[in-house]
Design an enzyme around this catalytic site. Structure first.
Site, PDB file in Angstrom:
ATOM      1  N   ASP A  54       0.720  -1.137  -0.011  1.00 23.34           N
ATOM      2  CA  ASP A  54      -0.010  -0.073   0.091  1.00 23.34           C
ATOM      3  C   ASP A  54       0.929   1.306   0.029  1.00 23.34           C
ATOM      4  O   ASP A  54       2.001   1.131   0.900  1.00 23.34           O
ATOM      5  CB  ASP A  54      -1.009  -0.141   1.424  1.00 23.34           C
ATOM      6  CG  ASP A  54      -1.657   1.230   1.380  1.00 23.34           C
ATOM      7  OD1 ASP A  54      -2.037   1.369   2.388  1.00 23.34           O
ATOM      8  OD2 ASP A  54      -1.990   2.060   0.662  1.00 23.34           O
ATOM      9  N   ASN A  56      -0.586   4.471  -0.158  1.00 25.14           N
ATOM     10  CA  ASN A  56      -1.209   5.829  -0.142  1.00 25.14           C
ATOM     11  C   ASN A  56      -2.203   5.606   1.262  1.00 25.14           C
ATOM     12  O   ASN A  56      -3.125   6.256   1.424  1.00 25.14           O
ATOM     13  CB  ASN A  56      -2.203   6.401  -1.021  1.00 25.14           C
ATOM     14  CG  ASN A  56      -3.356   5.075  -1.323  1.00 25.14           C
ATOM     15  OD1 ASN A  56      -3.122   3.994  -0.992  1.00 25.14           O
ATOM     16  ND2 ASN A  56      -4.372   5.517  -1.961  1.00 25.14           N
ATOM     17  N   ASP A  58      -4.269   3.750   2.684  1.00 19.47           N
ATOM     18  CA  ASP A  58      -5.772   3.106   2.605  1.00 19.47           C
ATOM     19  C   ASP A  58      -5.808   1.664   3.168  1.00 19.47           C
ATOM     20  O   ASP A  58      -7.115   1.362   3.041  1.00 19.47           O
ATOM     21  CB  ASP A  58      -6.470   3.427   1.440  1.00 19.47           C
ATOM     22  CG  ASP A  58      -5.991   2.810   0.265  1.00 19.47           C
ATOM     23  OD1 ASP A  58      -6.529   2.896  -0.980  1.00 19.47           O
ATOM     24  OD2 ASP A  58      -5.118   2.014   0.281  1.00 19.47           O
ATOM     25  N   ASP A  62      -1.508  -1.288  -3.847  1.00 16.44           N
ATOM     26  CA  ASP A  62      -1.998  -0.475  -5.106  1.00 16.44           C
ATOM     27  C   ASP A  62      -0.504  -0.501  -6.101  1.00 16.44           C
ATOM     28  O   ASP A  62       0.688  -0.942  -5.560  1.00 16.44           O
ATOM     29  CB  ASP A  62      -2.215   0.989  -4.881  1.00 16.44           C
ATOM     30  CG  ASP A  62      -1.065   1.538  -3.690  1.00 16.44           C
ATOM     31  OD1 ASP A  62      -1.686   1.920  -2.781  1.00 16.44           O
ATOM     32  OD2 ASP A  62       0.138   1.667  -4.041  1.00 16.44           O
ATOM     33  N   ASP A 232      -7.214 -16.739 -17.249  1.00 13.67           N
ATOM     34  CA  ASP A 232      -8.045 -17.195 -16.083  1.00 13.67           C
ATOM     35  C   ASP A 232      -9.069 -18.368 -16.683  1.00 13.67           C
ATOM     36  O   ASP A 232      -9.805 -17.779 -17.769  1.00 13.67           O
ATOM     37  CB  ASP A 232      -8.748 -15.936 -15.651  1.00 13.67           C
ATOM     38  CG  ASP A 232      -9.554 -16.242 -14.439  1.00 13.67           C
ATOM     39  OD1 ASP A 232      -8.657 -16.831 -13.452  1.00 13.67           O
ATOM     40  OD2 ASP A 232     -10.824 -16.220 -14.012  1.00 13.67           O
ATOM     41  N   GLU A 286      -4.730 -20.834 -17.328  1.00 15.17           N
ATOM     42  CA  GLU A 286      -5.019 -21.395 -16.005  1.00 15.17           C
ATOM     43  C   GLU A 286      -5.820 -22.587 -16.328  1.00 15.17           C
ATOM     44  O   GLU A 286      -6.997 -22.580 -16.591  1.00 15.17           O
ATOM     45  CB  GLU A 286      -5.669 -20.344 -15.210  1.00 15.17           C
ATOM     46  CG  GLU A 286      -5.850 -21.094 -13.732  1.00 15.17           C
ATOM     47  CD  GLU A 286      -6.860 -20.450 -12.884  1.00 15.17           C
ATOM     48  OE1 GLU A 286      -7.759 -19.984 -13.694  1.00 15.17           O
ATOM     49  OE2 GLU A 286      -7.090 -20.622 -11.818  1.00 15.17           O
TER      50      GLU A 286
HETATM   51  O1  ISL Z   1     -11.056 -22.275  -5.520  1.00 12.33           O
HETATM   52  C1  ISL Z   1     -11.140 -22.667  -6.736  1.00 12.33           C
HETATM   53  C2  ISL Z   1     -12.198 -23.484  -7.384  1.00 12.33           C
HETATM   54  O2  ISL Z   1     -12.700 -24.445  -6.589  1.00 12.33           O
HETATM   55  C3  ISL Z   1      -9.785 -22.169  -7.521  1.00 12.33           C
HETATM   56  O3  ISL Z   1      -9.439 -23.425  -8.096  1.00 12.33           O
HETATM   57  C4  ISL Z   1     -10.266 -21.194  -8.372  1.00 12.33           C
HETATM   58  O4  ISL Z   1     -11.502 -20.891  -8.667  1.00 12.33           O
HETATM   59  C5  ISL Z   1     -10.137 -21.822 -10.003  1.00 12.33           C
HETATM   60  O5  ISL Z   1      -8.800 -22.385  -9.864  1.00 12.33           O
HETATM   61  C6  ISL Z   1     -10.141 -20.890 -10.973  1.00 12.33           C
HETATM   62  O6  ISL Z   1      -9.360 -19.589 -10.356  1.00 12.33           O
HETATM   63  C7  ISL Z   1      -9.501 -18.467 -11.144  1.00 12.33           C
HETATM   64  O7  ISL Z   1     -10.869 -17.968 -11.604  1.00 12.33           O
HETATM   65  C8  ISL Z   1     -11.809 -17.737 -10.530  1.00 12.33           C
HETATM   66  C9  ISL Z   1     -10.815 -16.731  -9.225  1.00 12.33           C
HETATM   67  O8  ISL Z   1     -11.500 -16.544  -8.267  1.00 12.33           O
HETATM   68  C10 ISL Z   1      -9.377 -17.167  -9.054  1.00 12.33           C
HETATM   69  O9  ISL Z   1      -8.870 -16.287  -8.141  1.00 12.33           O
HETATM   70  C11 ISL Z   1      -8.992 -17.427 -10.259  1.00 12.33           C
HETATM   71  O10 ISL Z   1      -7.373 -17.854 -10.193  1.00 12.33           O
HETATM   72  C12 ISL Z   1     -12.693 -16.737 -11.037  1.00 12.33           C
HETATM   73  O11 ISL Z   1     -12.302 -15.752 -11.961  1.00 12.33           O
HETATM   74 CA    CA Z   2      -3.314   1.809  -1.324  1.00 12.75          CA
END
Ligand code: ISL
Ligand code: CA
Length: 585
Positions: A54, A56, A58, A62, A232, A286
């Site tokens: 952080d 600033n 809060d 950031d 993701d 991922e």
């Molecule tokens: O806890 C999980 C599912 O049971 C994690 O495995 C995770 O949600 C999953 O791997 C997907 O992760 C990604 O997408 C999610 C987000 O919450 C996680 O932080 C991200 O890494 C939704 O965007």
């Molecule tokens: Ca901050």
């Protein structure tokens, strides 16, 4: 204008070179046949901006706070930073619910702050990859605000809407954050799909207009000089067009049914053709909900889809849907060997055992007791940084940060914990203490407590009360103390990262597990041409007299996490608890 012939020739050559993307220039290959790439040689450091620094006062991390810490990262030796979502978000899922993909979250700073961060990273000859969250957006994104207005709204099919079936949800799909994956919207009487929170509606990739919107936002950041993306839950973007119910068996782990849908490869190849192929970038998907056998279909470089994926077999060895499970070293070794066997010279792996979704590395795969936290953290660093694949270090693991001593459910922030508490504990389906005992070991908030910089209040993370409490052990475990201690985990990571950067065999070398059945020792080699390294790891809190397999002689000891040395001739190693050694054969 009459150009001098030689000048004309020079300009012609210059034009051709300038228009040839960097990565299509002749790439070198290694003695065992890999094509050299910068992202195969990188060590990546993941920053969860909310918890890093952080600036600033809060209580929230950031972007200027990250910029302030770039020298710390450069000294560590990492050369790529993966930044978890920094985009405008209502933070239902801490930034993984994006409201505006081309705006910086006000709590994190401004676009000028982002540009300064990127400039600072480039100045230090490091690279930055962003988190691309395009399986879903926030329900506050303007696309969804429009989409839900009416069935014939131009943005309606940017998302996945279905009519009720027999007056209920369209099918039995479940959300990862508890309950149904469908939410009814009263305005139009239809349901929308959300694999995650209700505030994270899934985007409809069947819609070419939506796909073009995604490619455009990707170019926005790539044209700023960003070096790629972590994507993701990317294997989930193609849905089953039949939207068929899942069987009870499938419902135990729906991620495997939600992933690898029928048009996934088509979408990824289109994304690559339209965006990625135009830049010298790194992509890591991922791949939650995919198997090791499926990895090559995503990362084989002849398919022009992704460079790498996070495959979850290793990182989730300690749990099953959040319930802690006993794991064994042979299981972990078998996973690395399986992953390695699946990937040929056209594919590449990632090596990671922690991130913002998993409990702390040393608490999960090492021993975070006072006696063994330091050696076991160093042993894990030795493994992560000497296996074959691009290593990912999660913020704080280089300090040996541990899980947090959560007491009650109010200590947690994670929407996943709160939703399951609401749906399982409150109605009495699961006893509170059973639930809490599980999430203390597997909960995602373990990795989201503030980075511990020094022994001042809140570990130097913030001068204000942090959004999530700092681990009380910050007074002992913090960067300032470790920077002063030559034998700290930080300095060991620094040495291991430097060794990896300077040793092609630890990057590209063939991997072989020498003793898959050993319950306590992980012994493997990395071989590249004439260079051969032996890594021996005692994954236990007990010493062991370990005869090297196949009467190998260890060779020259080049690194030990305990600083011990042993006569090179001995073929039986006396390993202390959590001792790690690297020998050059
Ligand atoms: O806890 C999980 C599912 O049971 C994690 O495995 C995770 O949600 C999953 O791997 C997907 O992760 C990604 O997408 C999610 C987000 O919450 C996680 O932080 C991200 O890494 C939704 O965007
Ligand atoms: Ca901050």
């Amino acid at each position: 204008m009459k150009l001098i012939p030689s000048l004309a020739a020079f300009l012609a050559v210059a034009f051709v070179l300038a228009s040839t993307p960097v990565h299509s220039q002749a790439a070198q290959t290694t003695p065992n046949g890999y094509t050299k790439r910068w992202w195969k040689e990188a060590v990546v450091y993941q920053i969860y901006p909310r918890s890093f620094q952080d600036s600033n006062g809060d209580g929230i991390g950031d972007i200027p706070g990250i910029t302030r810490r770039l020298d710390y990262l450069q000294q560590l030796g990492v050369n790529v930073i993966w930044l978890s979502p920094h985009y405008d978000s209502p933070n239902a899922d801490n930034g993984y619910d994006i409201r505006d993909y081309q705006k910086v979250m006000p709590e994190f700073g401004t676009m000028a702050d982002f540009d300064a961060l990127l400039h600072g990273i480039k100045q230090r000859h490091m690279r930055l990859i962003l988190d691309l969250v395009v399986n879903h957006s926030s329900d506050e994104h303007r696309w969804f605000v429009e989409s839900r207005k009416s069935k014939d709204n131009p943005f309606r099919d940017y998302y996945i809407w279905k009519s009720p079936k027999d007056g209920k949800e369209p099918n039995n799909w479940t959300s990862f954050f508890s309950g149904s994956a469908w939410k009814k919207d009263d305005l139009t009487g239809e349901y929308y799909l959300h694999y995650f929170a209700e505030k994270q509606p899934d985007l409809n990739w069947e819609n070419p207009k939506l796909r073009q919107e995604v490619y455009s936002l990707m170019k926005f950041w790539l044209d700023k000089g960003v070096d790629g993306f972590r994507m993701d839950v990317i294997p989930a973007i193609s849905k089953d067009p039949a939207f068929a119910d899942l069987t009870p068996e499938q419902l135990k782990h729906p991620e495997f049914s939600y992933s690898m849908g029928p048009r996934l490869h088509e979408y990824l190849q289109e994304m690559n053709r339209e965006v990625l192929s135009k830049y010298d970038v790194m992509t890591v998907g991922e791949a939650f909900g995919t198997t090791a056998a499926q990895t090559p279909t995503l990362v084989d470089d002849r398919r022009h889809e992704l460079n790498m994926v996070f495959q979850f077999d290793a990182v989730r060895l300690n749990q099953d849907n959040g319930i802690p499970r006993h794991w064994t070293l042979p299981e972990l070794k078998a996973i690395y060997t399986l992953q390695d066997k699946q990937l040929d010279l056209h594919s590449w792996n990632t090596i990671f055992l922690s991130n913002h979704d998993n409990p702390r590395l040393v608490s999960t795969f090492g021993d975070d007791s006072n006696a063994f936290r330091v050696p076991s953290a160093k042993l894990l660093a030795t493994m992560l940084l000497s296996l074959k694949g691009t290593p990912f270090v999660y913020q704080g693991d280089e300090l040996g940060m541990t899980n947090y001593p959560f007491k009650t459910v109010t200590d947690f922030d994670d929407i996943q914990v709160k939703n399951y508490w609401r749906d399982m504990v409150v109605p009495g389906k699961v006893p509170a203490e059973t639930f809490l005992a599980a999430v203390r070991k597997t909960g995602r908030d373990n990795a989201r407590t503030p980075m511990q910089w020094d022994s001042s209040p809140n570990g130097g993370f913030s001068t204000a009360k942090p959004w999530l409490a700092a681990n009380p052990n910050f007074s002992q475990i913090n960067a300032q103390a470790e920077l002063r201690d030559p034998n700290s985990i930080y300095h060991y990571y620094q040495r291991m990262i430097a060794l990896r950067h300077s040793t092609p065999a630890l990057i590209y070398g063939d991997y072989q597990d020498l003793d898959p059945q050993s319950p306590q020792v992980f012994a493997y080699t990395r071989t590249l041409g004439a260079d051969k390294y032996l890594i021996v790891l005692n994954f236990a809190s007990t010493p062991i007299s370990y005869p090297l397999p196949a009467n190998l002689t260890p060779g020259k000891l080049i690194l030990s996490n305990l600083g011990t040395s042993t006569p090179a001739s001995s073929t039986t190693l006396q390993l202390q608890p959590w001792e790690a050694r690297i020998y050059k054969q």
